[in-house]
Design an enzyme around this catalytic site. Structure first.
Site, PDB file in Angstrom:
ATOM      1  N   ARG A  10       0.631  -6.757  -9.435  1.00  0.00           N
ATOM      2  CA  ARG A  10       1.111  -6.167  -8.179  1.00  0.00           C
ATOM      3  C   ARG A  10       1.313  -7.201  -7.069  1.00  0.00           C
ATOM      4  O   ARG A  10       1.877  -6.868  -6.038  1.00  0.00           O
ATOM      5  CB  ARG A  10       0.179  -5.036  -7.712  1.00  0.00           C
ATOM      6  CG  ARG A  10      -1.229  -5.467  -7.353  1.00  0.00           C
ATOM      7  CD  ARG A  10      -2.059  -4.262  -6.897  1.00  0.00           C
ATOM      8  NE  ARG A  10      -3.398  -4.654  -6.473  1.00  0.00           N
ATOM      9  CZ  ARG A  10      -4.215  -3.896  -5.774  1.00  0.00           C
ATOM     10  NH1 ARG A  10      -3.854  -2.681  -5.414  1.00  0.00           N
ATOM     11  NH2 ARG A  10      -5.410  -4.319  -5.437  1.00  0.00           N
ATOM     12  N   ARG A  66       0.855  -1.215   0.000  1.00  0.00           N
ATOM     13  CA  ARG A  66       0.000   0.000   0.000  1.00  0.00           C
ATOM     14  C   ARG A  66       0.877   1.246   0.000  1.00  0.00           C
ATOM     15  O   ARG A  66       1.582   1.525   0.968  1.00  0.00           O
ATOM     16  CB  ARG A  66      -0.888  -0.006   1.257  1.00  0.00           C
ATOM     17  CG  ARG A  66      -1.702   1.248   1.425  1.00  0.00           C
ATOM     18  CD  ARG A  66      -2.834   1.378   0.450  1.00  0.00           C
ATOM     19  NE  ARG A  66      -3.880   0.392   0.706  1.00  0.00           N
ATOM     20  CZ  ARG A  66      -4.886   0.154  -0.125  1.00  0.00           C
ATOM     21  NH1 ARG A  66      -4.982   0.817  -1.269  1.00  0.00           N
ATOM     22  NH2 ARG A  66      -5.789  -0.764   0.175  1.00  0.00           N
ATOM     23  N   ASP A  92     -12.688   9.647  -6.597  1.00  0.00           N
ATOM     24  CA  ASP A  92     -12.312   8.425  -7.309  1.00  0.00           C
ATOM     25  C   ASP A  92     -12.812   8.562  -8.751  1.00  0.00           C
ATOM     26  O   ASP A  92     -13.983   8.299  -9.026  1.00  0.00           O
ATOM     27  CB  ASP A  92     -12.922   7.202  -6.604  1.00  0.00           C
ATOM     28  CG  ASP A  92     -12.335   5.888  -7.096  1.00  0.00           C
ATOM     29  OD1 ASP A  92     -11.520   5.920  -8.042  1.00  0.00           O
ATOM     30  OD2 ASP A  92     -12.688   4.837  -6.530  1.00  0.00           O
ATOM     31  N   GLU A 109      -2.760   8.724 -11.341  1.00  0.00           N
ATOM     32  CA  GLU A 109      -2.348   7.471 -11.958  1.00  0.00           C
ATOM     33  C   GLU A 109      -2.370   7.588 -13.479  1.00  0.00           C
ATOM     34  O   GLU A 109      -3.401   7.955 -14.045  1.00  0.00           O
ATOM     35  CB  GLU A 109      -3.308   6.350 -11.521  1.00  0.00           C
ATOM     36  CG  GLU A 109      -3.506   6.289 -10.016  1.00  0.00           C
ATOM     37  CD  GLU A 109      -4.638   5.361  -9.609  1.00  0.00           C
ATOM     38  OE1 GLU A 109      -4.891   4.383 -10.332  1.00  0.00           O
ATOM     39  OE2 GLU A 109      -5.277   5.619  -8.570  1.00  0.00           O
ATOM     40  N   HIS A 128      -0.109   3.207 -10.528  1.00  0.00           N
ATOM     41  CA  HIS A 128      -1.048   3.705  -9.495  1.00  0.00           C
ATOM     42  C   HIS A 128      -0.251   4.492  -8.437  1.00  0.00           C
ATOM     43  O   HIS A 128      -0.046   4.026  -7.317  1.00  0.00           O
ATOM     44  CB  HIS A 128      -1.715   2.477  -8.865  1.00  0.00           C
ATOM     45  CG  HIS A 128      -2.860   2.744  -7.948  1.00  0.00           C
ATOM     46  ND1 HIS A 128      -2.801   3.634  -6.896  1.00  0.00           N
ATOM     47  CD2 HIS A 128      -4.106   2.218  -7.909  1.00  0.00           C
ATOM     48  CE1 HIS A 128      -3.960   3.636  -6.256  1.00  0.00           C
ATOM     49  NE2 HIS A 128      -4.775   2.776  -6.861  1.00  0.00           N
TER      50      HIS A 128
HETATM   51  C1  BG6 Z   1      -8.020   3.401  -7.268  1.00  0.00           C
HETATM   52  C2  BG6 Z   1      -9.423   3.019  -7.628  1.00  0.00           C
HETATM   53  O1  BG6 Z   1      -7.242   3.522  -8.391  1.00  0.00           O
HETATM   54  O2  BG6 Z   1      -7.491   2.415  -6.399  1.00  0.00           O
HETATM   55  C3  BG6 Z   1     -10.227   2.956  -6.352  1.00  0.00           C
HETATM   56  O3  BG6 Z   1      -9.976   3.945  -8.555  1.00  0.00           O
HETATM   57  C4  BG6 Z   1      -9.600   1.990  -5.365  1.00  0.00           C
HETATM   58  O4  BG6 Z   1     -11.566   2.588  -6.641  1.00  0.00           O
HETATM   59  C5  BG6 Z   1      -8.149   2.366  -5.167  1.00  0.00           C
HETATM   60  O5  BG6 Z   1     -10.306   2.037  -4.140  1.00  0.00           O
HETATM   61  C6  BG6 Z   1      -7.384   1.438  -4.231  1.00  0.00           C
HETATM   62  O6  BG6 Z   1      -7.503   0.126  -4.627  1.00  0.00           O
HETATM   63  P1  BG6 Z   1      -6.880  -1.034  -3.772  1.00  0.00           P
HETATM   64  O7  BG6 Z   1      -7.278  -2.315  -4.405  1.00  0.00           O
HETATM   65  O8  BG6 Z   1      -5.376  -0.837  -3.818  1.00  0.00           O
HETATM   66  O9  BG6 Z   1      -7.399  -0.863  -2.368  1.00  0.00           O
END
Ligand code: BG6
Length: 288
Positions: free
Chosen positions: A82, A58, A196, A254, A152
């Site tokens: 990932r 994360r 979002d 992103e 991302h």
């Molecule tokens: C974003 C999405 O890119 O990633 C969101 O648009 C999502 O909808 C976010 O909540 C995080 O995703 P994740 O799977 O890493 O919790």
């Protein structure tokens, strides 16, 4: 370029270049840090992140591939790149002087169970004044394949209240928080609630104005869509691997191939998505 064990004993590469230092986990080919000397950390990392082979990290730059989001409930959100272990295929020092590392992921029994296509995916990370990331997909099969992708990127910001995202004015976006409705963007984007959005037809650079001190320029190619995400208060609290106040010091911008920007790659062909990010002073001329 040195290799060591990072959090959770996951292997990572440390690139100590003249102008910047970066760290990349082999798990997910995940850039977890980029620090241009004198400019502080550019990327945001969750201090509650998992570091496990079966979970995404994360923060930093997760690679979403070969789909963005969750097309079907039984498929993993944001694809499998990932959470896959990548291999290092090349390291290089350039004269400019930047450092480069390339990692590769190819199809396996496990990937073919989720997605029935042969592929060779390469992530190149170039660490100099800029952080440049190039994600290339070669279709090694005999049928065309369709792929989405996202770099991302979680950017670290001083204070979300003082952030403005420029470069999206006049574009339309799909609002994932409002039944995927299409809406127009007027002016710069400020963030005072959960956001979002998938912005469409966005080939140009995006700038994050990060308070009075610095701005981050994001150049891209091979991408006509851009996602902006901040989970705000409730969603931050709901995510187990995200600090409750984390939303105040991050914003995701992103570089993607998402929504109407899915790419069809013919057998033997390559599609590359590139994102290059640089910290600069908030005012004054861009650094050469
Ligand atoms: C974003 C999405 O890119 O990633 C969101 O648009 C999502 O909808 C976010 O909540 C995080 O995703 P994740 O799977 O890493 O919790």
């Amino acid at each position: 370029i040195a290799f060591t064990l990072g959090n959770g004993d996951l292997p990572k590469a440390i690139l100590l270049a003249e102008d910047a230092t970066a760290e990349i986990y082999l798990h997910g080919a995940h850039v977890s840090s980029f620090h241009r000397h004198g400019w502080g950390e550019m990327l945001w990392m969750s201090d509650e992140s998992n570091f496990r082979t079966d979970r995404p990290i994360r923060g930093g730059v997760p690679i979403c591939w070969p789909w963005f989001g969750q097309p079907q409930p039984e498929l993993p959100q944001h694809g499998f790149a990932r959470t896959s272990q990548w291999e290092v295929i090349e390291t290089k020092a350039h004269a400019d002087p930047s450092l480069e590392i390339a990692l590769r992921l190819t199809d396996s029994e496990a990937t073919r169970q989720l997605w029935p296509h042969p592929f060779e995916l390469t992530m190149r990370v170039i660490v100099g004044r800029d952080l440049t990331m190039q994600l290339s997909c070669l279709n090694t099969g005999e049928e065309p394949l369709d792929a989405e992708a996202a770099l991302h990127t979680y950017f670290h910001v001083q204070d979300i209240d003082a952030v403005r995202v420029a470069g999206l004015d006049g574009r339309s976006y799909i609002d994932k928080l409002d039944a995927m409705q299409g809406k127009p963007q007027a002016g710069e984007l400020t963030i005072d609630r959960e956001v979002d959005r998938i912005y469409l037809e966005t080939p140009d650079a995006v700038t994050i104005h990060d308070g009075a001190e610095r701005r981050i320029e994001i150049q891209k190619s091979g991408s006509l869509s851009t996602v902006v995400w901040n989970p705000w208060i409730d969603k931050s609290a709901a995510m187990a691997d995200f600090p409750n106040d984390g939303y105040r010091t991050m914003v995701c911008v992103e570089t993607t191939n998402a929504a109407d920007d899915v790419r069809t790659i013919q057998p033997g062909e390559v599609h590359t998505i590139t994102q290059s990010c640089r910290c600069e002073p908030a005012t004054g001329p861009a650094d050469p």
